[in-house]
Design a protein around this motif. Sequence first.
Motif, PDB file in Angstrom:
ATOM      1  N   THR A 150       0.849  -1.191   0.000  1.00 48.00           N
ATOM      2  CA  THR A 150       0.000   0.000   0.000  1.00 48.00           C
ATOM      3  C   THR A 150       0.886   1.244   0.000  1.00 48.00           C
ATOM      4  O   THR A 150       2.108   1.163   0.168  1.00 48.00           O
ATOM      5  N   ALA A 151       0.259   2.402  -0.134  1.00 49.79           N
ATOM      6  CA  ALA A 151       0.990   3.665  -0.025  1.00 49.79           C
ATOM      7  C   ALA A 151       1.637   3.778   1.356  1.00 49.79           C
ATOM      8  O   ALA A 151       2.764   4.258   1.497  1.00 49.79           O
ATOM      9  N   ARG A 152       0.920   3.326   2.382  1.00 46.59           N
ATOM     10  CA  ARG A 152       1.481   3.365   3.743  1.00 46.59           C
ATOM     11  C   ARG A 152       2.698   2.453   3.862  1.00 46.59           C
ATOM     12  O   ARG A 152       3.691   2.805   4.505  1.00 46.59           O
ATOM     13  N   ASP A 153       2.618   1.280   3.233  1.00 52.74           N
ATOM     14  CA  ASP A 153       3.762   0.361   3.271  1.00 52.74           C
ATOM     15  C   ASP A 153       4.981   0.999   2.608  1.00 52.74           C
ATOM     16  O   ASP A 153       6.112   0.814   3.067  1.00 52.74           O
ATOM     17  N   VAL A 154       4.744   1.699   1.510  1.00 47.98           N
ATOM     18  CA  VAL A 154       5.846   2.373   0.820  1.00 47.98           C
ATOM     19  C   VAL A 154       6.492   3.389   1.768  1.00 47.98           C
ATOM     20  O   VAL A 154       7.718   3.485   1.861  1.00 47.98           O
ATOM     21  N   GLY A 155       5.670   4.127   2.493  1.00 48.97           N
ATOM     22  CA  GLY A 155       6.199   5.068   3.477  1.00 48.97           C
ATOM     23  C   GLY A 155       6.999   4.358   4.561  1.00 48.97           C
ATOM     24  O   GLY A 155       8.070   4.818   4.968  1.00 48.97           O
ATOM     25  N   LEU A 156       6.491   3.228   5.010  1.00 47.08           N
ATOM     26  CA  LEU A 156       7.177   2.475   6.067  1.00 47.08           C
ATOM     27  C   LEU A 156       8.519   1.933   5.563  1.00 47.08           C
ATOM     28  O   LEU A 156       9.538   2.022   6.262  1.00 47.08           O
ATOM     29  N   ALA A 158      10.288   3.194   3.227  1.00 51.53           N
ATOM     30  CA  ALA A 158      11.167   4.363   3.105  1.00 51.53           C
ATOM     31  C   ALA A 158      11.756   4.719   4.469  1.00 51.53           C
ATOM     32  O   ALA A 158      12.965   4.903   4.606  1.00 51.53           O
ATOM     33  N   ALA A 159      10.895   4.794   5.464  1.00 52.18           N
ATOM     34  CA  ALA A 159      11.351   5.154   6.810  1.00 52.18           C
ATOM     35  C   ALA A 159      12.385   4.151   7.321  1.00 52.18           C
ATOM     36  O   ALA A 159      13.260   4.510   8.114  1.00 52.18           O
TER      37      ALA A 159
END
Lengths: 401, 401
Positions: A150-156, A158-159
């Motif tokens: 998901t978009a959130r997973d992509v953020g995670l 990245a982090a």
Amino acid sequence: MLSITDARGRILALLRPTGAEIVPLGEAAGRVLAAPVISRLTQPPRDVSAMDGYAVRADDAAAGARLRVVGIAPAGHPFGGAMGPGEAVRLFTGSVVPEGADCIVIQEDATEADGIVTLRERGLPGRHVRGAGLDFAVGDELLPAGRVLTARDVGLAAAANHPWLSVHRRPTVAILATGDEIAMPGEPIPAGGIVSSNSHALAAFVRACGGVPVILPVARDDREAIAAAADAAARADLLLTTGGASVGTYDLVQQGLSDRGLALDFWKIAMRPGKPLMFGSMGGVPVLGLPGNPVSAMICALLFGRPAIERLCGLAGDAPPREPARCTVALAANDHRADHLRAVLARGEDGMLEVTPFGPQDSSMLRRLARADAVVLRAPDAPAVAAGAMVEVIRLAACGL
Amino acid sequence: MLSITDARGRILALLRPTGAEIVPLGEAAGRVLAAPVISRLTQPPRDVSAMDGYAVRADDAAAGARLRVVGIAPAGHPFGGAMGPGEAVRLFTGSVVPEGADCIVIQEDATEADGIVTLRERGLPGRHVRGAGLDFAVGDELLPAGRVLTARDVGLAAAANHPWLSVHRRPTVAILATGDEIAMPGEPIPAGGIVSSNSHALAAFVRACGGVPVILPVARDDREAIAAAADAAARADLLLTTGGASVGTYDLVQQGLSDRGLALDFWKIAMRPGKPLMFGSMGGVPVLGLPGNPVSAMICALLFGRPAIERLCGLAGDAPPREPARCTVALAANDHRADHLRAVLARGEDGMLEVTPFGPQDSSMLRRLARADAVVLRAPDAPAVAAGAMVEVIRLAACGL
């Protein structure tokens, strides 16, 4: 005739996920992880402030206390030294809490003047401090293999400091429509002919399911032409055909593909729409033969093609998700074939999902299929249901259709 | 402080849909129609057979009748002449029904030998015939402007002979993250720094909402640097910023953008997570300033960014769809700010959707956000609810998050 579940099981048994490829993080959304994402760092890396305010020692931080401001440490600019008794450091959200401090007093509860901050509220140990590793720690498995990103997973990811991710290669799905009567949109239409629709709808569906569609040129109703067209699918992960899987004299797909070594697995399913269905393997390429009627082709793509493509993508290949809905009309008892009634959805006044099947359900009616929100599932030999009874539905657009 | 609904209304009031562009049919799925799709032909174009069988005159078609087979007409090869009394023409699914015939007897109910077909069942007028225009007629509006095209719609547009479609241009959405502490994934991380996550999650989200993301280089915490970065967004349809919209000394985004003419509309919303939010217009470019905390940024993107991008795409810009779910735990009374509890979904034994919020809901916890299926909506001043009560949820992945 086979049941839908048995047919799906046989299809999945023949399919293996594609291999892994590395993609830039920015292209990873919607892809299926081929390897878990393990954190490369700890987040937050050290104790940080959750608010704008002052780092203090809780022992010093009585209401009314006056503390000397010995530094200012914006996020990304940690305070260099250690903070002593009677001292405070100005911080902001995300600032590292200086050594020696153990609590934050928010700026709304403090007044700074002439290098002295006066507290209006008492500070408590750990208050407004995000401890190192609150979100995750180095070495944690953040995302498992087999997950659709998901978009959130992509953020995670990245982090956790991953500029690249390992995902399953998108499977190539060749699409072969057959029929002398079929023209491509915008091209001359033969007498008695129609314009190709299945290939284009299937291509969009394949893409929505995570595959890369390849629309092969329409094959004429000729055994040799079909065999030649099949050669173009020799490197595909899956070949979808439409039409030609019935029993008519002019149903030549099976014959044409047999000339290229197709081993046929089955070809009749106890369902409506879409009884004629074919599955097999041709020189190592799985072949799913869909009916020619547009609605039958799409429903079979939903029930069999989607799980097949998802399995190739590294997912389980589950049946499309069902959910309960209240049927606004009575339904007659079903015969021995599973049925899939095209229908529209709405919310009842009590918040319950409500479904209303269309009247005529002819498998050539593409316009009505496009207007449908869902199909109502009717099991083989399902008894009649009264208006207001609960049924199960599959939402079409949510499944990529 | 503004309510969420009022804030969304103010944002939408400033946005206009992008213009139209022509795309090939094969690239139209998921796009928003800028003009209705009008059928260029009638489908089926003439009366066609719905089955493999024989075209006959119903008057001739008694059980036991023997009719002379005067031709064979596969789909795409219509029978040339008119069919007379006592005659039959062999047809297949999709074959044009010859002039003079008005009914189809399916092949399972007929036996052909020596040019004579013997019927086992009586034929009825119109039986197994799909009348011309059963699906649609030339000039019909098949798909309205403003519709998000599904795979089925693409098939329908193809069948109506449209090789190209007019859709709204995907809006360009520039994304600007600010902060001295932020590094791009894989690049050297400054002391006390963290790796950028918001930009990457937002880019994936923008794409899922129908926009084209442009990730601008991270701007340092410097008014001039932020102003310069904003110049790169001068041709964007929307600028999203993250961080720097709060009240801290180091919150410079607003100042930097003001140097480029930002007219600020508002910047505090009665919600959690995500109170600091900014909206305005900078030289004609709408600017939505999201909070810096990852969870706050994502929830604000869901509630405000998604409607904004959808409006730019030619849609209404509705609030994210809510649905009812049974909450498995008791919830305390809410304060005056709307809350959005991160939660997981499951199906209860009775088929009802069940939701379970996580315990801690810190707005820095990206891992927990990634694990969430939905957020539970808590209205301002909502009373406490007991375990088992109904609440409203927004599914995250279904909204592109």
